[in-house]
Design a protein around this motif. Structure first.
Motif, mmCIF file in Angstrom:
data_model
loop_
_atom_site.group_PDB
_atom_site.id
_atom_site.type_symbol
_atom_site.label_atom_id
_atom_site.label_comp_id
_atom_site.label_asym_id
_atom_site.label_seq_id
_atom_site.Cartn_x
_atom_site.Cartn_y
_atom_site.Cartn_z
ATOM 1 N N GLN A 196 43.401 46.525 36.173
ATOM 2 C CA GLN A 196 43.124 47.553 36.060
ATOM 3 C C GLN A 196 41.890 47.897 36.488
ATOM 4 O OE1 GLN A 196 42.473 48.111 31.763
ATOM 5 N NE2 GLN A 196 41.115 49.742 31.615
ATOM 6 N N ASN A 197 41.114 46.294 36.595
ATOM 7 C CA ASN A 197 39.838 46.449 37.184
ATOM 8 C C ASN A 197 39.328 46.314 38.298
ATOM 9 O OD1 ASN A 197 38.472 47.324 34.627
ATOM 10 N ND2 ASN A 197 38.532 45.485 33.456
ATOM 11 N N LYS A 198 40.841 45.822 38.989
ATOM 12 C CA LYS A 198 40.846 45.325 40.499
ATOM 13 C C LYS A 198 39.653 44.378 40.624
ATOM 14 C CE LYS A 198 43.154 49.449 42.885
ATOM 15 N NZ LYS A 198 44.521 47.782 43.490
ATOM 16 N N ARG A 199 39.479 43.323 39.920
ATOM 17 C CA ARG A 199 38.973 42.240 39.920
ATOM 18 C C ARG A 199 39.230 40.651 40.484
ATOM 19 N NH1 ARG A 199 33.575 42.185 36.359
ATOM 20 N NH2 ARG A 199 32.434 44.042 37.210
ATOM 21 N N ILE A 200 38.613 39.644 41.207
ATOM 22 C CA ILE A 200 39.232 38.834 41.529
ATOM 23 C C ILE A 200 37.894 37.975 40.576
ATOM 24 C CG2 ILE A 200 40.291 37.156 43.211
ATOM 25 C CD1 ILE A 200 41.929 39.853 44.955
ATOM 26 N N TYR A 201 38.811 36.645 40.231
ATOM 27 C CA TYR A 201 37.996 35.688 39.965
ATOM 28 C C TYR A 201 37.584 34.071 40.815
ATOM 29 C CZ TYR A 201 36.542 38.363 35.651
ATOM 30 O OH TYR A 201 36.341 39.513 34.882
ATOM 31 N N LEU A 202 37.076 34.186 41.630
ATOM 32 C CA LEU A 202 36.937 32.845 42.078
ATOM 33 C C LEU A 202 35.357 31.797 41.228
ATOM 34 C CD1 LEU A 202 36.951 34.726 45.395
ATOM 35 C CD2 LEU A 202 38.481 33.406 44.329
ATOM 36 N N PRO A 203 35.818 31.070 40.371
ATOM 37 C CA PRO A 203 34.930 30.231 40.160
ATOM 38 C C PRO A 203 34.226 28.476 40.095
ATOM 39 C CG PRO A 203 37.223 29.986 38.730
ATOM 40 C CD PRO A 203 37.359 31.381 39.685
ATOM 41 N N ASP A 204 35.171 28.766 41.224
ATOM 42 C CA ASP A 204 34.587 27.185 42.014
ATOM 43 C C ASP A 204 34.064 28.206 43.297
ATOM 44 O OD1 ASP A 204 36.137 26.082 40.199
ATOM 45 O OD2 ASP A 204 38.208 26.325 40.573
ATOM 46 N N GLU A 205 34.295 28.476 43.208
ATOM 47 C CA GLU A 205 33.700 29.281 45.297
ATOM 48 C C GLU A 205 32.454 28.950 44.776
ATOM 49 O OE1 GLU A 205 35.019 28.366 47.594
ATOM 50 O OE2 GLU A 205 37.457 29.336 47.175
ATOM 51 N N GLU A 206 31.106 28.794 46.396
ATOM 52 C CA GLU A 206 30.291 29.309 45.709
ATOM 53 C C GLU A 206 29.960 30.586 47.155
ATOM 54 O OE1 GLU A 206 27.975 27.074 45.105
ATOM 55 O OE2 GLU A 206 29.310 25.155 44.574
ATOM 56 N N PRO A 207 28.516 31.221 45.833
ATOM 57 C CA PRO A 207 29.086 32.408 46.824
ATOM 58 C C PRO A 207 28.057 32.761 48.084
ATOM 59 C CG PRO A 207 27.885 32.155 44.436
ATOM 60 C CD PRO A 207 28.466 30.989 45.055
ATOM 61 N N GLU A 208 26.757 31.096 48.505
ATOM 62 C CA GLU A 208 26.939 31.558 49.763
ATOM 63 C C GLU A 208 27.524 31.135 50.771
ATOM 64 O OE1 GLU A 208 23.510 28.931 52.444
ATOM 65 O OE2 GLU A 208 23.286 29.298 50.496
ATOM 66 N N ILE A 209 28.772 30.598 50.431
ATOM 67 C CA ILE A 209 30.394 29.876 51.190
ATOM 68 C C ILE A 209 30.874 31.628 51.684
ATOM 69 C CG2 ILE A 209 31.980 29.282 51.599
ATOM 70 C CD1 ILE A 209 29.505 27.906 52.268
ATOM 71 N N PHE A 210 31.229 32.127 49.970
ATOM 72 C CA PHE A 210 32.441 33.555 50.209
ATOM 73 C C PHE A 210 31.071 34.759 51.114
ATOM 74 C CE2 PHE A 210 34.364 36.906 47.754
ATOM 75 C CZ PHE A 210 35.757 37.293 48.617
ATOM 76 N N SER A 211 29.897 34.846 50.495
ATOM 77 C CA SER A 211 28.728 35.705 51.616
ATOM 78 C C SER A 211 29.428 35.755 53.090
ATOM 79 C CB SER A 211 27.848 35.862 51.188
ATOM 80 O OG SER A 211 26.791 36.606 51.748
ATOM 81 N N SER A 212 28.801 33.954 53.626
ATOM 82 C CA SER A 212 29.338 33.882 54.942
ATOM 83 C C SER A 212 31.142 34.419 55.422
ATOM 84 C CB SER A 212 29.070 32.786 55.196
ATOM 85 O OG SER A 212 28.266 32.191 54.932
ATOM 86 N N VAL A 213 32.191 34.052 54.799
ATOM 87 C CA VAL A 213 33.527 34.587 54.882
ATOM 88 C C VAL A 213 33.374 35.810 55.007
ATOM 89 C CG1 VAL A 213 36.025 34.468 53.594
ATOM 90 C CG2 VAL A 213 34.273 32.308 53.608
ATOM 91 N N LEU A 214 33.574 36.274 53.522
ATOM 92 C CA LEU A 214 32.990 38.410 54.197
ATOM 93 C C LEU A 214 32.632 38.789 54.840
ATOM 94 C CD1 LEU A 214 32.707 39.863 50.365
ATOM 95 C CD2 LEU A 214 34.383 39.453 52.352
ATOM 96 N N GLU A 215 31.264 37.690 55.713
ATOM 97 C CA GLU A 215 30.757 38.696 57.063
ATOM 98 C C GLU A 215 31.762 38.629 58.243
ATOM 99 O OE1 GLU A 215 26.529 37.361 58.853
ATOM 100 O OE2 GLU A 215 26.683 36.833 57.761
ATOM 101 N N TYR A 216 32.453 36.778 58.035
ATOM 102 C CA TYR A 216 33.063 36.522 59.125
ATOM 103 C C TYR A 216 34.410 38.148 58.799
ATOM 104 C CZ TYR A 216 37.859 34.941 61.871
ATOM 105 O OH TYR A 216 38.622 34.914 62.246
#
Length: 266
Positions: free
Chosen positions: A96-116
């Motif tokens: 319904q909300n199109k959300r994915i939860y990644l509680p074990d990831e580090e935001p700074e790392i995930f930001s770099s993955v998206l940037e890539y």
């Protein structure tokens, strides 16, 4: 207690038996070259567009880390990763909300993955110095230089090399090209504390499969190159006494191979 056997893939990388067919085979086979020119790839998002994707696809909200930081990305871009392709098409995502939860990831790392995924690289970017024929980090003022980057990781309650965590995250997400970029950046790092190298090496061993020896070989080579510092390191002594990791047996085998190589050359 140290493990007394290597996996098949590690044996091929580090044991003496493989040198029977090639006289100079050792852990250096997997060491990262700092100056080998490579073909520049297009950003994954651009490649997705050429394959029929669109940046007008649905926006997925990603809730990352303990603090539940929010990120947004196009579904077609996320689905470049087999991990997110399965998440978007399975029950892992809130429909319904199109959300994915990644509680074990580090935001700074995930930001770099998206940037890539959108740009084909992450900060600090790699630039090729044509005069030196070598890869370097691009600093914020546009000049090239060395950039040491660590990130606090809640899972280990300490600092790790950012590129190591990105490599392991790329392994989980099935992004082989991002692994290559992260590995190359690690080869350019300098002035790293022994404790950071060891904690990052333990993290690398814990978060890569035995069949993926490149990151592990990077750390073995790094420790061997810095063996003078590690010999005097109280941190290294405590780690060796504590044991409990395949890292130190692999290091022992790699050091033996290194001595054998030097002896054979002499």
């Amino acid at each position: 207690m140290f493990s007394r056997s290597l996996s098949r893939s590690q044996t091929e990388s580090f044991s003496r038996s493989r040198r029977s067919t090639r006289t100079k085979t050792s852990f250096r086979e997997h060491a990262v070259s700092k100056d080998r020119p490579e073909r520049t790839r297009k950003p994954p998002a651009e490649e997705a567009l050429q394959l029929g994707g669109t940046l007008t696809s649905s926006i997925i909200t990603l809730v990352v880390g303990r603090e539940q930081r929010l990120f947004a990305a196009h579904e077609d871009v996320l689905c470049i990763s087999p991990f997110f392709q399965a998440a978007c098409r399975g029950q892992f995502m809130e429909a319904q909300n199109k959300r994915i939860y990644l509680p074990d990831e580090e935001p700074e790392i995930f930001s770099s993955v998206l940037e890539y995924l959108y740009k084909g690289d992450y900060y600090p970017r790699l630039v090729h110095n044509k005069r030196k024929n070598a890869w370097e980090f691009e600093t914020s003022d546009g000049a090239a230089g060395n950039v040491e980057s660590t990130v606090y990781h809640h899972g280990v309650d300490g600092e790790l090399l950012k590129d190591t965590v990105i490599y392991c995250t790329a392994e989980k997400y099935g992004l082989d090209e991002l692994k290559r970029v992260a590995l190359r950046k690690q080869g350019l790092q300098s002035g790293i504390q022994c404790s950071t190298i060891l904690s990052s090496a333990r993290y690398a061993y814990a978060n890569t499969p035995e069949t993926d020896s490149k990151l592990r070989a990077h750390y073995l080579a790094l420790i061997i190159r810095s063996r003078g510092t590690f010999k005097r390191s109280g941190t290294m002594q405590l780690e060796m006494l504590a044991g409990g990791s395949q890292l130190f047996f692999d290091l022992f085998v790699a050091l033996c191979n290194h001595v054998d190589d030097v002896t054979s050359i002499a």
